[in-house]
Write an enzyme that holds these catalytic residues in place. Structure first.
Site, PDB file in Angstrom:
ATOM      1  N   GLY A   1      10.928  -3.509 -11.214  1.00 47.52           N
ATOM      2  CA  GLY A   1       9.670  -3.028 -11.763  1.00 47.52           C
ATOM      3  C   GLY A   1       9.917  -1.776 -12.584  1.00 47.52           C
TER       4      GLY A   1
ATOM      5  CG  HIS B   1      -5.392   2.090  -4.965  1.00 53.09           C
ATOM      6  ND1 HIS B   1      -5.885   2.120  -3.679  1.00 53.09           N
ATOM      7  CD2 HIS B   1      -4.124   2.564  -4.886  1.00 53.09           C
ATOM      8  CE1 HIS B   1      -4.951   2.577  -2.851  1.00 53.09           C
ATOM      9  NE2 HIS B   1      -3.882   2.863  -3.558  1.00 53.09           N
TER      10      HIS B   1
ATOM     11  CE  LYS C   1      -3.231  -1.155  -3.652  1.00 50.84           C
ATOM     12  NZ  LYS C   1      -1.760  -1.377  -3.677  1.00 50.84           N
TER      13      LYS C   1
ATOM     14  N   GLY D   1       8.261  -0.629  -1.942  1.00 52.71           N
ATOM     15  CA  GLY D   1       7.010   0.073  -2.141  1.00 52.71           C
ATOM     16  C   GLY D   1       5.879  -0.857  -2.533  1.00 52.71           C
TER      17      GLY D   1
END
Length: 273
Positions: A11, A162, A166, A106
């Site tokens: 990413g 958020h 997301k 993550g």
């Protein structure tokens, strides 16, 4: 430095991935050895130039397993830092373990069943790893405070906010917070009236413990969470706000430095503090 930790970032062109590359590049004890991203037309481009950091001599690739294989062969002890997408995070974590590259995940969205399967797979491979819903030390402190407050309050709801890019809801951080509160084994939010939603989902997601989780997605937000407790004549609110993704980097580097010492796949930054 001969004892630098080799790091592969998946990413790499995303917002978090770019921050990780900056942090790894700035850390004297880490060495960026791989950069993975679904980057049509950018295969082979220097990731540093792509991110405006100057030449780093690490080429972008879309070949996830190829990058892991190369890292395992050329850089023993390599660590994968993954900030990609919930749809691929399980396969990415499993592949890292299979190639002997220690995963630091993550990306949120793993189910409890998937976490258990990955933990078993890591144990069979005699490897450690870390799945971290949130790398902020401040969020860990909020979660610990929420778990402590849950002893004294029978009514609580959680709200997470958020950015609108997301993909998963509720966030893994919010779920982790609820799980810590639920370790008491108590029921929350006993009903005093028979509720009726005129719009389905208005009261948020309901967990078996009675806790309700609410998700908000808006441009302009980064990552924010509230835990609201209610009692007779009072409301107690815990809140954590992230305004810049740089706030996560101390936790990312802490995990990268400690993860190879683990003998199992762990869940949550508090396991490393």
């Amino acid at each position: 430095m001969t004892d630098q930790i080799p790091v592969v970032v998946a990413g790499a062109l995303g917002r978090m991935g770019a921050e990780v590359i900056k942090a790894v590049q700035a850390a004297e004890d880490c060495q960026l050895v791989g950069a993975i991203d679904t980057c049509p037309g950018r295969e082979g481009e220097d990731v540093g130039l792509a991110l405006g950091l100057g030449e780093l001599e690490v080429a972008l690739t879309q070949d996830f397993e190829g990058a892991l294989c190369l890292a395992s062969q050329q850089h023993p002890g390599a660590v994968l830092v993954d900030f990609t997408h919930p749809k691929v995070v399980y396969e990415h974590t499993r592949a890292a373990i299979a190639y002997g590259v220690t995963p630091v995940i993550g990306t949120t969205g793993l189910s409890p069943e998937q976490l258990q399967e990955l933990a078993s797979f890591a144990a069979k491979a005699s490897m450690g790893g870390a799945v971290i819903p949130n790398f902020s030390v401040g969020m860990v402190l909020l979660q610990q405070a929420a778990a402590a407050a849950a002893r004294f309050y029978d009514h609580a709801e959680l709200v997470e906010l958020h950015h609108n890019r997301k993909a998963d809801a509720p966030s893994g951080t919010c779920i982790k917070t609820a799980e810590l509160m639920e370790e008491l084994g108590k029921q929350f939010n006993a009903q005093e009236v028979e509720e009726h939603e005129t719009l389905e989902g208005s009261r948020g997601g309901l967990r078996p413990s009675g806790l309700r989780l609410h998700s908000i997605r808006l441009p302009g937000l980064v990552a924010h969470q509230e835990v609201q407790f209610g009692g007779a004549g009072e409301r107690y609110v815990l809140r954590h706000d992230t305004f810049d993704r740089a706030a996560y980097m101390p936790g990312v580097l802490l995990t990268v430095r400690k993860v190879r010492q683990l003998g199992a796949l762990v869940y949550g930054l508090e396991r490393l503090l």
